[in-house]
Each structure stands twice: as C-alpha cells, then as structure tokens.
Motif scaffolding. Sequence first.
Motif, PDB file in Angstrom:
ATOM      1  N   LEU A 250       0.835  -1.192   0.000  1.00  0.00           N
ATOM      2  CA  LEU A 250       0.000   0.000   0.000  1.00  0.00           C
ATOM      3  C   LEU A 250       0.876   1.251   0.000  1.00  0.00           C
ATOM      4  O   LEU A 250       2.062   1.200   0.337  1.00  0.00           O
ATOM      5  CB  LEU A 250      -0.922   0.016   1.226  1.00  0.00           C
ATOM      6  N   ARG A 251       0.244   2.391  -0.354  1.00  0.00           N
ATOM      7  CA  ARG A 251       0.977   3.661  -0.413  1.00  0.00           C
ATOM      8  C   ARG A 251       0.193   4.737   0.330  1.00  0.00           C
ATOM      9  O   ARG A 251      -0.996   4.935   0.070  1.00  0.00           O
ATOM     10  CB  ARG A 251       1.180   4.086  -1.859  1.00  0.00           C
ATOM     11  N   LEU A 252       0.864   5.422   1.240  1.00  0.00           N
ATOM     12  CA  LEU A 252       0.270   6.560   1.942  1.00  0.00           C
ATOM     13  C   LEU A 252       0.484   7.819   1.105  1.00  0.00           C
ATOM     14  O   LEU A 252       1.608   8.113   0.687  1.00  0.00           O
ATOM     15  CB  LEU A 252       0.929   6.749   3.309  1.00  0.00           C
ATOM     16  N   LEU A 253      -0.604   8.579   0.886  1.00  0.00           N
ATOM     17  CA  LEU A 253      -0.499   9.800   0.094  1.00  0.00           C
ATOM     18  C   LEU A 253      -0.437  11.053   0.948  1.00  0.00           C
ATOM     19  O   LEU A 253       0.247  12.017   0.599  1.00  0.00           O
ATOM     20  CB  LEU A 253      -1.688   9.903  -0.870  1.00  0.00           C
ATOM     21  N   ALA A 254      -1.176  11.059   2.062  1.00  0.00           N
ATOM     22  CA  ALA A 254      -1.190  12.231   2.940  1.00  0.00           C
ATOM     23  C   ALA A 254      -1.855  11.867   4.257  1.00  0.00           C
ATOM     24  O   ALA A 254      -2.640  10.914   4.331  1.00  0.00           O
ATOM     25  CB  ALA A 254      -1.935  13.392   2.284  1.00  0.00           C
ATOM     26  N   VAL A 255      -1.548  12.636   5.299  1.00  0.00           N
ATOM     27  CA  VAL A 255      -2.183  12.433   6.592  1.00  0.00           C
ATOM     28  C   VAL A 255      -3.013  13.668   6.935  1.00  0.00           C
ATOM     29  O   VAL A 255      -2.674  14.786   6.556  1.00  0.00           O
ATOM     30  CB  VAL A 255      -1.161  12.156   7.717  1.00  0.00           C
ATOM     31  N   MET A 256      -4.117  13.446   7.649  1.00  0.00           N
ATOM     32  CA  MET A 256      -5.011  14.532   8.049  1.00  0.00           C
ATOM     33  C   MET A 256      -4.635  14.971   9.455  1.00  0.00           C
ATOM     34  O   MET A 256      -5.352  14.700  10.427  1.00  0.00           O
ATOM     35  CB  MET A 256      -6.465  14.070   7.981  1.00  0.00           C
ATOM     36  N   ALA A 257      -3.502  15.640   9.573  1.00  0.00           N
ATOM     37  CA  ALA A 257      -2.970  16.032  10.879  1.00  0.00           C
ATOM     38  C   ALA A 257      -2.304  17.389  10.773  1.00  0.00           C
ATOM     39  O   ALA A 257      -2.036  17.888   9.676  1.00  0.00           O
ATOM     40  CB  ALA A 257      -1.974  14.980  11.367  1.00  0.00           C
ATOM     41  N   ASP A 258      -2.029  17.982  11.921  1.00  0.00           N
ATOM     42  CA  ASP A 258      -1.342  19.269  11.926  1.00  0.00           C
ATOM     43  C   ASP A 258       0.146  19.106  11.656  1.00  0.00           C
ATOM     44  O   ASP A 258       0.793  20.040  11.164  1.00  0.00           O
ATOM     45  CB  ASP A 258      -1.538  19.961  13.285  1.00  0.00           C
ATOM     46  N   GLN A 259       0.675  17.917  11.988  1.00  0.00           N
ATOM     47  CA  GLN A 259       2.088  17.648  11.765  1.00  0.00           C
ATOM     48  C   GLN A 259       2.266  16.281  11.120  1.00  0.00           C
ATOM     49  O   GLN A 259       1.389  15.425  11.215  1.00  0.00           O
ATOM     50  CB  GLN A 259       2.861  17.679  13.092  1.00  0.00           C
ATOM     51  N   ARG A 260       3.389  16.081  10.477  1.00  0.00           N
ATOM     52  CA  ARG A 260       3.681  14.787   9.866  1.00  0.00           C
ATOM     53  C   ARG A 260       3.820  13.713  10.944  1.00  0.00           C
ATOM     54  O   ARG A 260       4.178  14.001  12.092  1.00  0.00           O
ATOM     55  CB  ARG A 260       4.960  14.851   9.028  1.00  0.00           C
ATOM     56  N   VAL A 261       3.540  12.478  10.555  1.00  0.00           N
ATOM     57  CA  VAL A 261       3.602  11.350  11.476  1.00  0.00           C
ATOM     58  C   VAL A 261       5.045  10.840  11.553  1.00  0.00           C
ATOM     59  O   VAL A 261       5.708  10.666  10.521  1.00  0.00           O
ATOM     60  CB  VAL A 261       2.660  10.218  10.995  1.00  0.00           C
ATOM     61  N   LYS A 262       5.550  10.617  12.775  1.00  0.00           N
ATOM     62  CA  LYS A 262       6.945  10.188  12.952  1.00  0.00           C
ATOM     63  C   LYS A 262       7.254   8.901  12.199  1.00  0.00           C
ATOM     64  O   LYS A 262       8.339   8.743  11.649  1.00  0.00           O
ATOM     65  CB  LYS A 262       7.238  10.003  14.440  1.00  0.00           C
ATOM     66  N   ARG A 263       6.291   7.989  12.169  1.00  0.00           N
ATOM     67  CA  ARG A 263       6.510   6.701  11.514  1.00  0.00           C
ATOM     68  C   ARG A 263       6.706   6.862  10.012  1.00  0.00           C
ATOM     69  O   ARG A 263       7.432   6.087   9.385  1.00  0.00           O
ATOM     70  CB  ARG A 263       5.298   5.796  11.794  1.00  0.00           C
ATOM     71  N   PHE A 264       6.090   7.910   9.417  1.00  0.00           N
ATOM     72  CA  PHE A 264       6.190   8.154   7.973  1.00  0.00           C
ATOM     73  C   PHE A 264       6.515   9.624   7.728  1.00  0.00           C
ATOM     74  O   PHE A 264       5.674  10.380   7.235  1.00  0.00           O
ATOM     75  CB  PHE A 264       4.884   7.763   7.283  1.00  0.00           C
TER      76      PHE A 264
END
Length: 321
Positions: free
Chosen positions: A218-232
Amino acid sequence: MSLKRRTALLAGLGALALLQAPAALAQDYPARPIELVVPYPAGGGTDAVARAFADSLRKHLPQSVVVANKTGAGGAIGLTEVMAARPDGYKVGVGTVEMTMLPHLGTARFTAQDFVPIALLNAEPSAITVHANAPWRTVEDFLAHAKAYPDKVRVGNSGVGAIWHLAAEQLGRKSGVSFMHVPYAGANPAINDLMGGHIEAVTVSPAEVAQHVAGGKLRLLAVMADQRVKRFPEVPTLKEKGIDVSISTWRGIVAPKRTPQPVVDTLRAASQKAANEAEFRDALAKLDLTHAYADAPAFQKVIERDNAFFKQLMGELGIAK
C-alpha cells in the motif's frame, strides 16, 4: 430533650454522614480492584492500548486494574455502562472519539458531558492510503482523478458516521470532490478489499496500514494532521497541500460524572506516571501507535473541540439526529 429536637438532631447527623461518606471513601481509594471497561473487542487497537496501560497503572496503585471488554453498538454499550456506573472510581473506561460522535447520531444515551476526563493516552490521524500499484503518486494526483470522476472513486470506511467515514466526507467537502463511500464492519475488512483491488482508497489511520505500507503493498499519500507522522516522515499533511483538514481518533481514560474529586486526583496522578512508563511507550511503538499523553484539563479541551466539530459536521451532512 424533646422528641422533635431529637428527630431534628438525628436528621442533621444523618445528613452530615452522607456528606462525609464520599470523602471518607475517597480517602481510602482504591480499596479494591478497579474495572477498566473497553468498549471494543479484544485484539483491536483500543483494547491493546487499554491492556498496555493497565499493566503500567498497576505499578502506581495499591490495587489491580482489570480490563473488561463490553462491546456493541459502535462503542455505545461499553461507554453507556461507564456513564451509568456508580461514581466511586471502581469502574472507569477507555473513552474514544466516538464519545463525541455517537450522541449526535442518536445511537447513545450519553453525551460527552456525562464523563470526567482523566488522561488522554493516544491519538491517530486519518490518512489517505491507496494500493501500491495505483497510478496516483501524490494526493494531488488522487484528488484530480476523483474530481474527473465524481462519485466513482470508492473509499472504504467502518460505517456511516464512524470516524474514518467522516474524515473522507470532510476531505471531499474541503477539496470539492465527491467520493463513493463504501461501509465495512471495521478498518481491517476495508484494508483487505483495498489490497484486493475492490476499492480505490481508505482513510484509516497510518497505524492500521503501517505493515502493508512497509511491505510495499500500500501507499500513503497524505495524513489529516497538523504535523507529519513520525513513523512516515516523508508523507505530507493535507494542510501542507493547502487543504484544511485535520481529523484524528483518540483514546483516553474517563470516569462517570460526579466522581469525587479526590478519586479523580488519585487516578490522574497514577495515570500520568503510568502513561510515561517506558514499557507503555514501547508497547504503543510496537503497534505503530502514537503516544499522546495529556492531563485532564487538556483532554477536556480535546473532547469539547471534537464534540462541537462533529455536531456541526454531522448536521451539515444530514446524519445528525
């Protein structure tokens, strides 16, 4: 002493005893094991957080903490049991973001105000995930395709009104896109169908797809958060792309309303120590879950924020009761 004065005196002493009883009970708290209600099945993310936390909490209380799964109705059954429990600190629960959602769907007897926050433990943002073989390399590519084919791009979720369904709805509203929302019994069935090519995307948390992303499926395109996720760290936020969407699920400890303040204070102090135990942090990290401790006042603000947000969003979507 007259009978009238004696009756009045006894009544006064009885009232004083009733006032002193909660304080006396709180002073000895906890004198027996504490039940921690998990409103979701064993084996899931909420259950894993609860059991890891209970293990750490036992070190900081003189009594054991027993995890009990009370499932059903999207979490409403377990949360209702906590809400209706005697407010003495011996039955507390894992409160999740659904506390602020189910009441507006009309599927719960409780409201967010029926609980006393103790500690926030974990928070996970929604993320846009597609198959590794999909033609979209960026979130811009994905949304452009969805705009070109309205109501054709199938996005899996865990049911109408659930957190990841609302995340996809908000993404569509903010980006001017209309998706085809496909409900499943949970995140895992939706992810399985994504890997099987039966849908185009899911909006579950990064933790729920982490192994498949790491495995190249699978491929992550974006996260719905104020900051990027440490894991990605390489995956951008939607806000970086000019789309103002930030939606997360969260898990924390809550108690019934009217729980005596000394009991709440005892739970808060023990929870702070337990949440910062290395073993608890490590347990979350192994599950790709984010440690997000916040004490009661900050946790209360999270609850109030999401309660207002989901009330408005569900109303605008026409699914609020």
